[in-house]
Design a protein around this motif. Structure first.
Motif, mmCIF file in Angstrom:
data_model
loop_
_atom_site.group_PDB
_atom_site.id
_atom_site.type_symbol
_atom_site.label_atom_id
_atom_site.label_comp_id
_atom_site.label_asym_id
_atom_site.label_seq_id
_atom_site.Cartn_x
_atom_site.Cartn_y
_atom_site.Cartn_z
ATOM 1 N N LYS A 119 -6.428 0.408 -57.086
ATOM 2 C CA LYS A 119 -6.407 -0.598 -58.154
ATOM 3 C C LYS A 119 -6.099 0.083 -59.479
ATOM 4 C CE LYS A 119 -10.456 0.938 -59.848
ATOM 5 N NZ LYS A 119 -10.561 1.590 -61.157
ATOM 6 N N PRO A 120 -5.529 -0.666 -60.443
ATOM 7 C CA PRO A 120 -4.940 -1.980 -60.250
ATOM 8 C C PRO A 120 -3.672 -1.862 -59.420
ATOM 9 C CG PRO A 120 -4.411 -1.164 -62.434
ATOM 10 C CD PRO A 120 -5.360 -0.171 -61.843
ATOM 11 N N PRO A 121 -3.268 -2.943 -58.752
ATOM 12 C CA PRO A 121 -2.128 -2.793 -57.833
ATOM 13 C C PRO A 121 -0.862 -2.298 -58.513
ATOM 14 C CG PRO A 121 -2.751 -5.110 -58.143
ATOM 15 C CD PRO A 121 -3.841 -4.296 -58.715
ATOM 16 N N VAL A 122 -0.538 -2.879 -59.683
ATOM 17 C CA VAL A 122 0.647 -2.486 -60.447
ATOM 18 C C VAL A 122 0.339 -2.704 -61.928
ATOM 19 C CG1 VAL A 122 2.383 -2.876 -58.650
ATOM 20 C CG2 VAL A 122 1.610 -4.799 -60.050
ATOM 21 N N ALA A 123 1.318 -2.476 -62.804
ATOM 22 C CA ALA A 123 1.059 -2.487 -64.242
ATOM 23 C C ALA A 123 1.648 -3.687 -64.974
ATOM 24 C CB ALA A 123 1.591 -1.194 -64.879
ATOM 25 N N SER A 124 2.175 -4.681 -64.245
ATOM 26 C CA SER A 124 2.673 -5.889 -64.909
ATOM 27 C C SER A 124 2.854 -6.980 -63.873
ATOM 28 C CB SER A 124 3.996 -5.636 -65.627
ATOM 29 O OG SER A 124 5.049 -5.478 -64.695
ATOM 30 N N MET A 125 2.930 -8.210 -64.344
ATOM 31 C CA MET A 125 3.157 -9.322 -63.433
ATOM 32 C C MET A 125 4.549 -9.235 -62.814
ATOM 33 S SD MET A 125 1.926 -11.972 -61.929
ATOM 34 C CE MET A 125 0.466 -12.505 -62.847
ATOM 35 N N ALA A 126 5.526 -8.769 -63.574
ATOM 36 C CA ALA A 126 6.873 -8.626 -63.022
ATOM 37 C C ALA A 126 6.878 -7.633 -61.864
ATOM 38 C CB ALA A 126 7.841 -8.180 -64.120
ATOM 39 N N GLN A 127 6.172 -6.514 -62.018
ATOM 40 C CA GLN A 127 6.077 -5.539 -60.933
ATOM 41 C C GLN A 127 5.356 -6.139 -59.721
ATOM 42 O OE1 GLN A 127 4.114 -2.090 -62.541
ATOM 43 N NE2 GLN A 127 5.941 -1.349 -63.619
ATOM 44 N N PHE A 128 4.322 -6.922 -59.987
ATOM 45 C CA PHE A 128 3.582 -7.571 -58.905
ATOM 46 C C PHE A 128 4.515 -8.454 -58.079
ATOM 47 C CE2 PHE A 128 1.194 -11.369 -57.491
ATOM 48 C CZ PHE A 128 0.286 -10.774 -56.633
ATOM 49 N N SER B 81 9.693 -9.425 -47.630
ATOM 50 C CA SER B 81 11.018 -9.196 -47.040
ATOM 51 C C SER B 81 10.953 -8.189 -45.895
ATOM 52 C CB SER B 81 11.987 -8.709 -48.122
ATOM 53 O OG SER B 81 13.242 -8.378 -47.576
ATOM 54 N N ALA B 82 10.141 -7.144 -46.083
ATOM 55 C CA ALA B 82 10.044 -6.095 -45.058
ATOM 56 C C ALA B 82 9.077 -6.455 -43.942
ATOM 57 C CB ALA B 82 9.612 -4.781 -45.719
ATOM 58 N N GLY B 83 8.279 -7.507 -44.152
ATOM 59 C CA GLY B 83 7.278 -7.867 -43.158
ATOM 60 C C GLY B 83 6.163 -6.854 -43.049
ATOM 61 N N ARG B 84 5.828 -6.234 -44.177
ATOM 62 C CA ARG B 84 4.804 -5.179 -44.184
ATOM 63 C C ARG B 84 3.543 -5.658 -44.902
ATOM 64 N NH1 ARG B 84 6.522 -3.034 -40.119
ATOM 65 N NH2 ARG B 84 4.803 -1.559 -40.402
ATOM 66 N N LEU B 85 2.477 -4.931 -44.681
ATOM 67 C CA LEU B 85 1.175 -5.226 -45.283
ATOM 68 C C LEU B 85 0.955 -4.376 -46.524
ATOM 69 C CD1 LEU B 85 -0.987 -5.205 -42.034
ATOM 70 C CD2 LEU B 85 -0.218 -7.230 -43.268
ATOM 71 N N VAL B 86 0.293 -4.973 -47.529
ATOM 72 C CA VAL B 86 -0.138 -4.216 -48.706
ATOM 73 C C VAL B 86 -1.601 -4.548 -48.967
ATOM 74 C CG1 VAL B 86 0.183 -3.732 -51.155
ATOM 75 C CG2 VAL B 86 2.170 -4.247 -49.718
ATOM 76 N N GLN B 87 -2.433 -3.539 -48.877
ATOM 77 C CA GLN B 87 -3.861 -3.667 -49.179
ATOM 78 C C GLN B 87 -4.116 -3.012 -50.536
ATOM 79 O OE1 GLN B 87 -6.597 -5.275 -47.856
ATOM 80 N NE2 GLN B 87 -7.713 -3.797 -46.591
ATOM 81 N N VAL B 88 -4.930 -3.665 -51.371
ATOM 82 C CA VAL B 88 -5.267 -3.133 -52.699
ATOM 83 C C VAL B 88 -6.714 -2.644 -52.670
ATOM 84 C CG1 VAL B 88 -5.421 -3.624 -55.162
ATOM 85 C CG2 VAL B 88 -3.632 -4.708 -53.790
#
Length: 690
Positions: free
Chosen positions: A119-128, A137-144
């Motif tokens: 955390k935090p996952p990223v540094a802006s809403m655009a990056q999020f 798109s990749a069909g992958r998982l992202v855990q924060v």
């Protein structure tokens, strides 16, 4: 969450009696082995020993010492090198500076890996949005890595609320009081930065150090995705010589209508356990999330319980293997990203004046302490108010709707009440009111009764609607109870203003917004001498419709001595307080009495904020009733300081169509201590001059 199918099973021979080959262990790589990366290394070692995974590689520009990792673990300087070397790991863990999360996550996802990011996952809403789209798109998982979201206490909290264990939810608050030294902000180039070399970092008390408080509170409020958040307000300050905030209030309103207020600081005198509280009409649930401890407080007493926690990496592995839902999936951190984006785009934090700070320790071990910060945080969370709204001396100034001016002296500020929480019955009021020497003689949203608002008009029972705020006293219950009965008083049309007067029309609206009363209210003010000025309030209450309206109080509903309502003046803390009328003295003697005037004198402090810069001193307030008034005085000295004229002391007053209920009161605000003879002369002189 992002749906992800389990990896394909290896081919199994059909030869009779042959034992199937074991499934391959997930291959995991760690990017960033220092700082919190050390914790990940320890957790990876635990899970590898348990046969749950295989640590195959690490990447860090400052590699670990030779021999610190097993010989089978490849070491690289960058993630790009790691991915290029192949084969691509099944899971990439990112324990790197905030500003690197997005590009590293995008690279790992593009290569075909699932991602666990700190955390935090990223540094802006655009990056999020970019990372979210890439994962889908990749069909992958992202855990924060909001570890507290793995707590088994969270389902218990949801179940308790759903079962009505604390009644209806009034709101939530998150409290965090930590301390951070100068050295803490020297540990890396990005620490304490809002941006670095033109790149967003968004470090700060709410977005990083105590981000778990915010994320946990949002989860408990049912706010997960971006769509779950209606608005975010920020009130950001700093005591350290940093770009980022270290003492702040964040207020979130969810799409479902719940309000969450986070009051957080890194400038406490000592580190305390952070917590999130759900406030209900029948009790509270407090979650000390760093220890997974739950405290449920109701009229039946307190109940404490400590829970276990699901490790988020294990949860990610289970999601890969069996489709187990992620506990901190990237899409479900959208609500948190709304908070981060609000902080990112807010004006730079305001520096707290040195006069409101103390520094403890020396050198890199020194840390600032904001004077009275514990009480301020408690008051903010209880009132659901920002530091600026409370009027904290070091906070930014919020302009009033109007200032009552006397020859250049700001005698009183008029507030429209629009920033007051709903269960405090928002309404117009005066605060601060000052003597001509500048002593503040009002308080608002004090900790003991956060619905007390300076000087104004309020009633607790207007045909069953509460225009006072807080709990409602009912005859049926024989006590104060929370009810969804709070109204609001709002201006209608443009007021009529002169140099020494303000006349306005107001409507008293019920919880559904429908008008119950209309009011005409007039304030007039004038200097009386070099150290005294006069404030007069006249108001008339009429039914908004064509039927009568009952105006009541706790006293008219059976609470003996509790007939407050009508005109009310909330005073600040006062030392050596004296209260008297022409014929009696002391709280017990004057409370409930009918007298032509009532005086209050004492030494008013500089508000209730430690380290305040407002003038303080001995002052006297003289409350003068209208000539024909039979309303008793309502007086509190012990417990809190307040004076009112009771419109409905022990029986309701009925407002009839075409026959307004009218009241008038005049108050003399004087520097210094006045005696009875001084008061009588003052009143007579003003009467002769009127």
């Amino acid at each position: 969450m992002i749906e992800h199918s389990a990896p394909a099973a290896p081919a199994i021979s059909a030869t009779a009696g042959e034992v199937p080959a074991p499934a391959a262990l997930p291959r995991v790589a760690l990017v960033g082995v220092h700082g919190f990366g050390d914790s990940h290394l320890a957790n990876l070692a635990r899970l590898q020993e348990a046969g749950a995974l295989q640590l195959v590689a690490v990447a860090d520009p400052n590699p670990p010492e030779t021999g610190a990792l097993g010989e089978s673990v490849a070491v690289f300087n960058t993630l790009d090198q790691l991915l290029a070397a192949g084969p691509v790991p099944d899971v990439v863990i990112l324990a790197t500076p905030i500003q690197t999360h997005a590009p590293l996550a995008l690279a790992a996802l593009a290569a075909g890996a699932d991602v666990y990011t700190e955390k935090p996952p990223v540094a802006s809403m655009a990056q999020f949005q970019d990372v979210l789209a890439a994962a889908e798109s990749a069909g992958r998982l992202v855990q924060v890595g909001f570890q507290s979201l793995g707590s088994l206490a969270l389902p218990e909290i949801r179940n308790t609320i759903a079962a009505g264990g604390i009644g209806d939810v009034l709101g939530l608050s998150a409290t965090g009081m930590w301390l951070r030294t100068r050295g803490y902000f020297k540990r890396s180039r990005w620490a304490g930065k809002r941006s670095l070399d033109g790149i967003d970092v968004v470090d700060g008390v709410a977005t990083n150090a105590l981000a778990h408080a915010v994320a946990t509170a949002l989860n408990m409020a049912g706010a997960h995705t971006v769509a779950d958040v209606a608005s975010v307000e920020t009130d950001l300050y700093r005591a350290h010589k940093t770009q980022s905030d270290d003492t702040s209030v964040i207020r979130v309103r969810t799409a479902a209508g719940t309000t969450l207020l986070c009051a957080l600081t890194l400038c406490a005198p000592e580190q305390q356990r952070p917590s999130v509280t759900v406030h209900g009409t029948k009790g509270d649930i407090t979650f000390f999330y760093t220890e997974d401890e739950l405290l449920i407080s109701t009229a039946d007493g307190e109940r404490r319980k400590t829970f276990g926690r699901t490790d988020l990496l294990e949860n990610l592995l289970a999601a890969r293997a069996a489709g187990t839902p992620l506990l901190s999936a990237l899409p479900d951190t959208g609500a948190f990203m709304c908070v981060l984006e609000a902080v990112r785009t807010a004006p730079a934090p305001r520096e707290i004046d040195a006069g409101h700070l103390s520094w403890e320790g020396a050198g890199d071990d020194a840390h600032p302490v904001v004077h009275g910060i514990a009480a301020l945080i408690e008051r903010a969370t209880k009132a659901h108010a920002t530091f600026a709204e409370l009027g904290v001396p070091w906070a930014r100034s919020l302009p009033p709707v109007r200032t009552f001016d006397l020859a250049g002296h700001p005698a009183a500020d008029y507030q429209d009440g629009s920033r007051i929480r709903a269960v405090s019955s928002p309404r117009p009021y005066l605060h601060p009111v000052r003597t001509l020497a500048g002593t503040v003689v009002t308080d608002h949203q004090p900790l003991d009764h956060v619905w007390h608002l300076g000087v104004g008009v309020a009633l607790q029972d207007v045909d069953g609607t509460n225009f006072w705020g807080g709990r409602t006293y009912t005859r049926a219950a024989g006590e104060y109870v929370w009810r969804p009965d709070h109204g609001s008083i709002v201006r209608t049309g443009e007021p009529s203003a002169t140099d020494g007067g303000l006349t306005e029309k107001l409507t008293w609206n019920g919880p559904d917004g429908a008008p119950i009363l209309t009011e005409q209210r007039t304030w007039t003010w004038a200097a009386v001498g070099p150290s005294v000025w006069r404030l007069t309030l006249d108001f008339a209450l009429s039914p908004a419709g064509n039927r009568s309206v009952s105006l009541g109080s706790p006293g008219s509903n059976g609470r003996v001595g509790g007939g407050y309502g009508g005109f009310f003046w909330r005073l600040p803390e006062c030392s050596g307080a004296s209260v008297w009328t022409p014929s009696a003295a002391g709280e017990s003697a004057v409370h409930g009495s009918i007298a032509p005037w009532l005086a209050w004198s004492g030494g008013f402090t500089a508000g209730t904020f430690d380290g305040g810069t407002r003038p303080s001193g001995a002052s006297t307030l003289v409350f003068v009733a209208a000539a024909d008034s039979t309303d008793p005085w309502f007086v509190r000295v012990d417990g809190y300081s307040g004076v009112g004229q009771s419109l409905a002391w022990d029986a309701p007053v009925i407002a009839e169509p075409g026959v307004p209920v009218r009241r008038s009161v005049t108050v003399f605000i004087a520097d210094g201590i006045l005696g009875t003879e001084d008061i009588e002369t003052l009143i007579k002189t003003q009467g002769d001059n009127s």
